[in-house]
Motif scaffolding. Sequence first.
Motif, PDB file in Angstrom:
ATOM      1  N   ALA A  30       0.829  -1.212   0.000  1.00 26.63           N
ATOM      2  CA  ALA A  30       0.000   0.000   0.000  1.00 26.63           C
ATOM      3  C   ALA A  30       0.861   1.259   0.000  1.00 26.63           C
ATOM      4  O   ALA A  30       0.546   2.240  -0.698  1.00 26.63           O
ATOM      5  N   MET A  34       1.358   4.405  -2.789  1.00 35.04           N
ATOM      6  CA  MET A  34       1.225   5.801  -2.376  1.00 35.04           C
ATOM      7  C   MET A  34       2.499   6.603  -2.625  1.00 35.04           C
ATOM      8  O   MET A  34       2.587   7.764  -2.223  1.00 35.04           O
ATOM      9  N   SER A 149      -5.010   7.905  15.193  1.00 35.83           N
ATOM     10  CA  SER A 149      -6.199   7.729  14.336  1.00 35.83           C
ATOM     11  C   SER A 149      -7.082   6.595  14.860  1.00 35.83           C
ATOM     12  O   SER A 149      -7.552   5.746  14.095  1.00 35.83           O
ATOM     13  N   TRP A 216      -8.286  -3.724   2.917  1.00 42.05           N
ATOM     14  CA  TRP A 216      -8.850  -2.576   3.617  1.00 42.05           C
ATOM     15  C   TRP A 216      -8.026  -2.251   4.857  1.00 42.05           C
ATOM     16  O   TRP A 216      -7.728  -1.080   5.144  1.00 42.05           O
ATOM     17  N   THR A 219      -4.484  -0.925   3.779  1.00 44.12           N
ATOM     18  CA  THR A 219      -4.559   0.423   3.221  1.00 44.12           C
ATOM     19  C   THR A 219      -4.888   1.448   4.294  1.00 44.12           C
ATOM     20  O   THR A 219      -4.313   2.553   4.313  1.00 44.12           O
ATOM     21  N   ALA A 220      -5.808   1.116   5.187  1.00 40.70           N
ATOM     22  CA  ALA A 220      -6.154   2.047   6.266  1.00 40.70           C
ATOM     23  C   ALA A 220      -4.950   2.316   7.153  1.00 40.70           C
ATOM     24  O   ALA A 220      -4.741   3.458   7.602  1.00 40.70           O
ATOM     25  N   ALA A 222      -1.766   2.237   6.215  1.00 41.03           N
ATOM     26  CA  ALA A 222      -0.849   3.089   5.461  1.00 41.03           C
ATOM     27  C   ALA A 222      -1.342   4.533   5.416  1.00 41.03           C
ATOM     28  O   ALA A 222      -0.562   5.481   5.573  1.00 41.03           O
ATOM     29  N   VAL A 223      -2.631   4.723   5.213  1.00 38.72           N
ATOM     30  CA  VAL A 223      -3.192   6.077   5.186  1.00 38.72           C
ATOM     31  C   VAL A 223      -3.061   6.748   6.555  1.00 38.72           C
ATOM     32  O   VAL A 223      -2.755   7.942   6.657  1.00 38.72           O
ATOM     33  N   ALA A 224      -3.282   5.985   7.625  1.00 42.83           N
ATOM     34  CA  ALA A 224      -3.131   6.541   8.977  1.00 42.83           C
ATOM     35  C   ALA A 224      -1.688   6.952   9.238  1.00 42.83           C
ATOM     36  O   ALA A 224      -1.437   7.957   9.919  1.00 42.83           O
ATOM     37  N   VAL A 226       0.515   8.025   6.921  1.00 47.31           N
ATOM     38  CA  VAL A 226       0.744   9.266   6.176  1.00 47.31           C
ATOM     39  C   VAL A 226       0.056  10.445   6.865  1.00 47.31           C
ATOM     40  O   VAL A 226       0.614  11.543   6.969  1.00 47.31           O
ATOM     41  N   LYS A 227      -1.150  10.213   7.375  1.00 41.66           N
ATOM     42  CA  LYS A 227      -1.857  11.265   8.101  1.00 41.66           C
ATOM     43  C   LYS A 227      -1.106  11.638   9.375  1.00 41.66           C
ATOM     44  O   LYS A 227      -1.048  12.817   9.748  1.00 41.66           O
TER      45      LYS A 227
END
Length: 261
Positions: A30, A34, A149, A216, A219-220, A222-224, A226-227
């Motif tokens: 993931a 990105m 998160s 899911w 990916t969640a 990885a997004v957390a 980056v956030k």
Amino acid sequence: MLSFATAGYADYLSGPITATFISLFGIRTALSLMGDHRRTGYDILALYSVLYGVFILVAKGGVLLLSNIVAVVYADWSLGDAISLRSFKSAEESLQFLFAFQAFSAKAIVSLVMYTIVYVVMAVPLANAARAAGQGATSVGFFSGFGRSFVPLFCIFAVVFFLQFFFNMFTFFLAIVPLFLSVISIVLFQTVPNIDLDTILRGIAASAGLLWLHSWVWTASAVALVKNDESSPQPREVSPPQETVAVDIQALRKSRQAGLR
């Protein structure tokens, strides 16, 4: 061989470590989608898998113990004075069944919530470990990003873990069992079993759905991560002091006088 040398205790470690390795690899994939295109150091990934796998195994053991205690206390409290821990063996069968039903229901709910919390609070640390497995990446602390998160990740993980229970069951009966029976039939009887095409398609669909649910989670995470990087305070860059430019006043006057002429 490792399981034989450890009298079977290695089996308790192989499952969590393997699951952690797959999770780290999924988060690494993931992150590459990105923009993190560094090559993966599989030796570092394996080391993180062992460390986090052992930690998750211990945490899940604590969750199991806590859920058992909560389940027994809840079942005893819901039945009042009708039954207690000391009188459980001598109670009537109806009360035993009711006690077991109450305890099982409480244990299922508490276990799901606590397991979700364990994976949610460790989502960003696992993502940090997956990013640190890239070639040339700097290592981070074991609990770096712990609990970040929490609310959005808890909502995603709770729904995913609930659906994974059913997709795991579908995958087992529709894909793994037919495949296992086919291998046994080919090896022992040299014949291919007659499996309906509908069963094969359902097994493929269940396996794809299970992989989609895992994606899911990866990916969640990885997004957390980056956030978390964007929300963390960045060090301010100190602007270099402006250089004072020496001006030759006499040369400037001469150029002006030449311009006036």
